[in-house]
Design a protein around this motif. Structure first.
Motif, PDB file in Angstrom:
ATOM      1  N   ALA A 155       0.842  -1.204   0.000  1.00 54.49           N
ATOM      2  CA  ALA A 155       0.000   0.000   0.000  1.00 54.49           C
ATOM      3  C   ALA A 155       0.872   1.246   0.000  1.00 54.49           C
ATOM      4  O   ALA A 155       1.699   1.420   0.906  1.00 54.49           O
ATOM      5  N   PRO A 156       0.734   2.117  -0.992  1.00 56.55           N
ATOM      6  CA  PRO A 156       1.530   3.355  -1.008  1.00 56.55           C
ATOM      7  C   PRO A 156       1.052   4.329   0.067  1.00 56.55           C
ATOM      8  O   PRO A 156      -0.025   4.180   0.656  1.00 56.55           O
ATOM      9  N   ASP A 157       1.853   5.354   0.288  1.00 58.37           N
ATOM     10  CA  ASP A 157       1.474   6.417   1.212  1.00 58.37           C
ATOM     11  C   ASP A 157       0.696   7.532   0.521  1.00 58.37           C
ATOM     12  O   ASP A 157       0.358   8.532   1.165  1.00 58.37           O
ATOM     13  N   TRP A 158       0.492   7.407  -0.783  1.00 58.77           N
ATOM     14  CA  TRP A 158      -0.314   8.323  -1.573  1.00 58.77           C
ATOM     15  C   TRP A 158       0.096   9.781  -1.360  1.00 58.77           C
ATOM     16  O   TRP A 158       1.202  10.161  -1.688  1.00 58.77           O
ATOM     17  N   PHE A 159      -0.772  10.603  -0.800  1.00 60.79           N
ATOM     18  CA  PHE A 159      -0.497  12.028  -0.673  1.00 60.79           C
ATOM     19  C   PHE A 159       0.590  12.349   0.357  1.00 60.79           C
ATOM     20  O   PHE A 159       1.024  13.497   0.451  1.00 60.79           O
ATOM     21  N   ASN A 160       1.032  11.372   1.130  1.00 60.55           N
ATOM     22  CA  ASN A 160       2.109  11.594   2.094  1.00 60.55           C
ATOM     23  C   ASN A 160       3.471  11.178   1.555  1.00 60.55           C
ATOM     24  O   ASN A 160       4.475  11.322   2.262  1.00 60.55           O
ATOM     25  N   ASP A 161       3.508  10.677   0.342  1.00 66.93           N
ATOM     26  CA  ASP A 161       4.751  10.241  -0.285  1.00 66.93           C
ATOM     27  C   ASP A 161       5.057  11.158  -1.468  1.00 66.93           C
ATOM     28  O   ASP A 161       4.217  11.295  -2.371  1.00 66.93           O
ATOM     29  N   PRO A 162       6.251  11.799  -1.503  1.00 67.85           N
ATOM     30  CA  PRO A 162       6.565  12.692  -2.628  1.00 67.85           C
ATOM     31  C   PRO A 162       6.497  12.012  -3.994  1.00 67.85           C
ATOM     32  O   PRO A 162       6.217  12.666  -5.001  1.00 67.85           O
ATOM     33  N   HIS A 163       6.759  10.706  -4.031  1.00 64.28           N
ATOM     34  CA  HIS A 163       6.730   9.987  -5.308  1.00 64.28           C
ATOM     35  C   HIS A 163       5.308   9.623  -5.747  1.00 64.28           C
ATOM     36  O   HIS A 163       5.074   9.372  -6.933  1.00 64.28           O
ATOM     37  N   TRP A 164       4.369   9.594  -4.806  1.00 67.33           N
ATOM     38  CA  TRP A 164       2.998   9.204  -5.133  1.00 67.33           C
ATOM     39  C   TRP A 164       2.021  10.374  -5.089  1.00 67.33           C
ATOM     40  O   TRP A 164       0.854  10.209  -5.452  1.00 67.33           O
ATOM     41  N   ALA A 165       2.454  11.536  -4.642  1.00 72.13           N
ATOM     42  CA  ALA A 165       1.521  12.653  -4.465  1.00 72.13           C
ATOM     43  C   ALA A 165       0.934  13.110  -5.800  1.00 72.13           C
ATOM     44  O   ALA A 165      -0.287  13.291  -5.927  1.00 72.13           O
ATOM     45  N   LYS A 166       1.795  13.323  -6.796  1.00 75.17           N
ATOM     46  CA  LYS A 166       1.275  13.767  -8.106  1.00 75.17           C
ATOM     47  C   LYS A 166       0.451  12.684  -8.798  1.00 75.17           C
ATOM     48  O   LYS A 166      -0.609  12.990  -9.357  1.00 75.17           O
ATOM     49  N   PRO A 167       0.880  11.406  -8.804  1.00 70.11           N
ATOM     50  CA  PRO A 167      -0.027  10.373  -9.340  1.00 70.11           C
ATOM     51  C   PRO A 167      -1.368  10.314  -8.618  1.00 70.11           C
ATOM     52  O   PRO A 167      -2.392   9.998  -9.242  1.00 70.11           O
ATOM     53  N   SER A 168      -1.379  10.614  -7.314  1.00 69.85           N
ATOM     54  CA  SER A 168      -2.655  10.634  -6.590  1.00 69.85           C
ATOM     55  C   SER A 168      -3.553  11.744  -7.101  1.00 69.85           C
ATOM     56  O   SER A 168      -4.776  11.575  -7.228  1.00 69.85           O
ATOM     57  N   LEU A 169      -2.968  12.899  -7.418  1.00 67.75           N
ATOM     58  CA  LEU A 169      -3.755  13.987  -8.000  1.00 67.75           C
ATOM     59  C   LEU A 169      -4.290  13.602  -9.374  1.00 67.75           C
ATOM     60  O   LEU A 169      -5.401  13.987  -9.751  1.00 67.75           O
TER      61      LEU A 169
END
Length: 319
Positions: A155-169
């Motif tokens: 499970a990613p950290d989504w908006f709390n992870d710099p690498h996943w924040a933009k993909p979450s948007l």
């Protein structure tokens, strides 16, 4: 003499025609001048001044421009994030919007239900939709990560992870794909059925039918979606700001100043930087420089796309 006597008549008629045309154009001309021409001129002027919105502006030459391009550490990350969102988000939204429209056109039963279901998320206010999405993707309590953990998927950290924040948007933008779905659906339903029947008689398969029948008919609509998507994403602000604030866990209230871009400036966009400089730090000159840079990039991208250099338009549709 008779020719000289009647000469002013046509001139007066042409003058009346010009005045009539100007009369019809006057609402647009007034709106363009008040809401675009004057703000753009003022932005250019303030970019060469020191102005804190309290004291009168004072001319400083190119000092604001040098500060933005050589001394502002967040300009590079903000510009990169903005361009990344433009490329990835616009491309995926167009693909998903077109795919959803194609899917709805193939539904034989309950097409109205699916149209409504796909369109409803777009009606959610941006702030409310972002709040709900951040809750769903919360790494500690969100149901999405609970489901992924139950399936044995990391499970990613989504908006709390710099690498996943933009993909979450980007996922948030794809959830609200209803606007493009409706536009593409209208374009797909407008393709003459005779062309599909002719392609079927020629033995064309689904891929060949889409390539030679559907795509040429909807390329102007695809162009519209791409150009408007680029311009809108260049101004991306609300969702990134709200998601960063909620994910950071900072309590936002009256008198509270929160620096945008959480986590690690990965969701910082140029528009957020403009707001932060102009309305939180009262550096209006530097904010105007950023606005002009954003405007120039958006105009250049739109001009290139509208000239058909991206290959979206056929030769008969190009200006």
């Amino acid at each position: 003499m008779a020719h000289l006597a009647t000469a002013p008549g046509p001139r007066r008629r042409r003058a009346r025609e010009r005045l009539r045309v100007l009369g019809f154009l006057s609402p647009w001309l007034i709106g363009f001048t008040v809401f675009f021409g004057y703000p753009l001129t003022a932005t250019v002027y303030f970019s060469f001044t020191r102005y804190n919105q309290i004291q009168p502006p004072s001319f400083v030459g190119l000092r604001n421009w040098r500060y933005v391009f050589t001394q502002m550490p967040l300009f590079g990350p903000a510009l990169w994030n903005t361009l990344w969102l433009v490329v990835v988000m616009v491309a995926l939204r167009v693909v998903f919007g077109l795919g959803t429209g194609l899917l709805v056109t193939k539904v034989k039963t309950g097409a109205g239900f699916f149209r409504t279901a796909f369109y409803l998320p777009y009606l959610a206010p941006p702030v409310a939709a972002t709040v709900a999405f951040v809750f769903l993707l919360n790494p500690g309590t969100g149901p999405v990560n609970d489901a992924l953990t139950a399936l044995g998927v990391p499970a990613p950290d989504w908006f709390n992870d710099p690498h996943w924040a933009k993909p979450s948007l980007v996922l948030l933008s794809l959830w609200g794909i209803g606007d493009l779905m409706v536009i593409f659906l209208a374009a797909l339903l407008d393709v003459p059925k005779e062309r599909y029947e002719a392609a079927q008689l020629d033995g064309a398969g689904p891929i060949a039918t889409f390539r030679y029948v559907t795509w040429p008919a909807i390329t102007p609509v695809v162009m519209f979606a791409v150009v408007t998507g680029v311009v809108q994403t260049m101004q991306y602000y609300t969702q990134a700001l709200v998601a960063g604030k909620l994910a950071s866990g900072v309590s936002v209230g009256p008198g509270t100043t929160v620096q945008p871009g959480y986590p690690d400036h990965s969701t910082l966009t140029v528009t957020q930087l403009v707001y932060s400089l102009g309305f939180q730090n009262f550096n209006t000159g530097a904010a105007c420089v950023l606005s002009l840079v954003l405007f120039a990039i958006a105009m250049a991208a739109a001009s290139l796309l509208m000239r058909g250099r991206a290959g979206l338009l056929g030769a008969e549709d190009r200006p």
